[in-house]
Motif scaffolding. Structure first.
Motif, PDB file in Angstrom:
ATOM      1  N   GLY A   1       0.820  -1.206   0.000  1.00  0.00           N
ATOM      2  CA  GLY A   1       0.000   0.000   0.000  1.00  0.00           C
ATOM      3  C   GLY A   1       0.848   1.247   0.000  1.00  0.00           C
ATOM      4  O   GLY A   1       1.971   1.264  -0.521  1.00  0.00           O
ATOM      5  N   SER A   2       0.328   2.300   0.617  1.00  0.00           N
ATOM      6  CA  SER A   2       1.026   3.575   0.698  1.00  0.00           C
ATOM      7  C   SER A   2       1.781   3.694   2.013  1.00  0.00           C
ATOM      8  O   SER A   2       1.480   2.985   2.988  1.00  0.00           O
ATOM      9  CB  SER A   2       0.034   4.736   0.558  1.00  0.00           C
TER      10      SER A   2
ATOM     11  N   GLY B   1       1.975   1.813  -3.276  1.00  0.00           N
ATOM     12  CA  GLY B   1       1.058   2.938  -3.441  1.00  0.00           C
ATOM     13  C   GLY B   1       1.824   4.235  -3.487  1.00  0.00           C
ATOM     14  O   GLY B   1       2.835   4.357  -4.194  1.00  0.00           O
TER      15      GLY B   1
ATOM     16  N   GLY C   1       3.168   4.730  -6.923  1.00  0.00           N
ATOM     17  CA  GLY C   1       2.302   5.909  -6.982  1.00  0.00           C
ATOM     18  C   GLY C   1       3.088   7.192  -6.935  1.00  0.00           C
ATOM     19  O   GLY C   1       4.243   7.267  -7.365  1.00  0.00           O
TER      20      GLY C   1
END
Length: 401
Positions: free
Chosen positions: A101-102, A119, A139
């Motif tokens: 994820g982030s 992320g 990201g």
């Protein structure tokens, strides 16, 4: 309010909530054999990570102040990692982040180990941001180190989304294509990309150097001591962007490089400074006043008309070695004064008498209503390729003796 102490390793597929206003200590590796599901600490206390690594399959949320007792790796195979307390301290230790994820992190300093972020990455530091291993972010990346330096120049870096940054001096590198968001440096700004470099947000600093395998600017690039925008062997595109030294009486030089250029429709503001247009490859043939033929750099009238400066325009530079050809008529440039110079290796020790030449093409004519200087380490003109200068234009021609 008491202490919570995990003195040894901690494993198991369960969620752990460590809630205390005292100190929670992880003395051993957490999730090394069997990853925890989630790990959460509450605000108001301190978490001491002394075991070197924490691994979960879900989220990690550290709400209290995190203190690293040594080099540490935080990993989540299925969610994000958050440690954003203003009291967080790396204590000079390396921190690696691996998450599907982030990651949102705030520490006094960051010395990032090899990290993979699935992320977005958001780093805020009261000190410097640096790295010892490659950083891969799928990201966007946000870097804030107000008044401090940011140096992320590992050869293996790969930023998938836009990178935004604020710092005292900023250095960024990406092995592949790179997109810049808003990047604000109080000092120098140096960015290098192995692929296309896209400037989508304002990029500013003192000495600004941007280089990519192709470069597209759709925002504003500004510098206060020097500006170099280098597309290397690719295309420099500034059709919707601005490159400026602040204009007015600024004498900050602007150097634009690329093996092809598309500048028409954009704005290049040089104030009272010299603006240089040259190829990214020193041996590339440059054709001025006409479109490129084959693999040349073509600088058309429309490209030249995008410039505004009273400090003069230079085509080529002292290190250039490929021929520079006046391929078509160059008429007065409304925004340019202070001299029109073609420089092919002069004063740069770029070879010898047989190095690149300045040549005409039969249809070429320099008629810019300005002082014209032709400088070459090789010949200027030859039989059948004379360089034509328009009436009422001073021609100052120099070459090797």
């Amino acid at each position: 309010g008491g202490a919570i102490n995990f003195a040894s390793t901690l494993d198991g597929t369960f969620s752990l909530d460590a809630n205390t206003t005292g100190t929670t200590t992880f003395g051993g590796v957490v999730g090394g054999t069997s990853a925890l599901t989630t790990l959460t600490t509450n605000a108001g206390g301190t978490t001491a990570i002394n075991g070197g690594a924490i691994t979960t399959s879900g989220a990690q949320l550290f709400s209290d102040a995190v203190i690293l007792g040594g080099a540490s790796t935080l990993s989540s195979t299925g969610a994000g990692i958050t440690a954003s307390n203003s009291g967080n301290s790396a204590a000079g230790n390396i921190l690696a982040l691996n998450t599907a994820g982030s990651a949102t992190m705030r520490f006094d300093t960051f010395a990032l180990g090899a990290s993979v972020i699935g992320g977005n990455l958001d780093l805020t530091a009261s000190g410097t941001i640096s790295q010892s291993g490659a950083l891969a972010v799928a990201g966007t990346t946000g870097l804030t180190a107000t008044g401090q330096n940011i140096v992320l120049t590992h050869a293996g870096n790969n930023f998938g989304g836009a990178v935004s940054a604020t710092g005292a001096s900023i250095q960024l590198a990406d092995s592949n294509a790179l997109m810049l968001g808003t990047v604000t440096s109080g000092g120098s700004l140096t960015v290098a990309a192995g692929g296309l470099l896209t400037v989508s947000g304002a990029a500013s600093g003192t000495a600004v150097s941007l280089k990519g395998g192709g470069l597209t600017n759709t925002s504003t690039i500004s510098g206060t001591t020097s500006i170099t925008v280098d597309a290397s062997t690719g295309t420099l595109t500034n059709t919707g962007g601005t490159i400026t030294n602040g204009g007015g009486v600024s004498t900050v030089p602007i150097i634009l490089k690329g093996d092809s250029m598309n500048l028409s429709g954009g704005t290049i503001t040089g104030g009272a400074a010299l603006v240089t247009l040259t190829s990214g490859t020193v041996g590339r043939v440059i054709r001025v006043g006409a479109a490129a033929v084959g693999g040349e750099l073509g600088l058309t009238q429309a490209n030249l008309a995008s410039l505004t400066t009273t400090g003069g325009l230079m085509i080529g530079d002292p290190t250039h070695t490929g021929d520079i050809i006046v391929g078509g008529p160059i008429t007065p440039l409304a925004g340019v004064s202070g001299g029109f110079t073609i420089n092919n290796g002069y004063d740069g020790g770029a070879g010898g008498p047989t190095a690149g030449k300045i040549l005409g093409s039969g249809g070429g004519l320099i008629n810019v209503a300005d002082n014209v200087k032709l400088r070459a380490y090789g010949d200027i003109g030859s039989a059948g390729t004379s360089v034509n200068i328009g009436a009422n234009v001073l021609s100052l021609i120099s070459s090797t003796e």
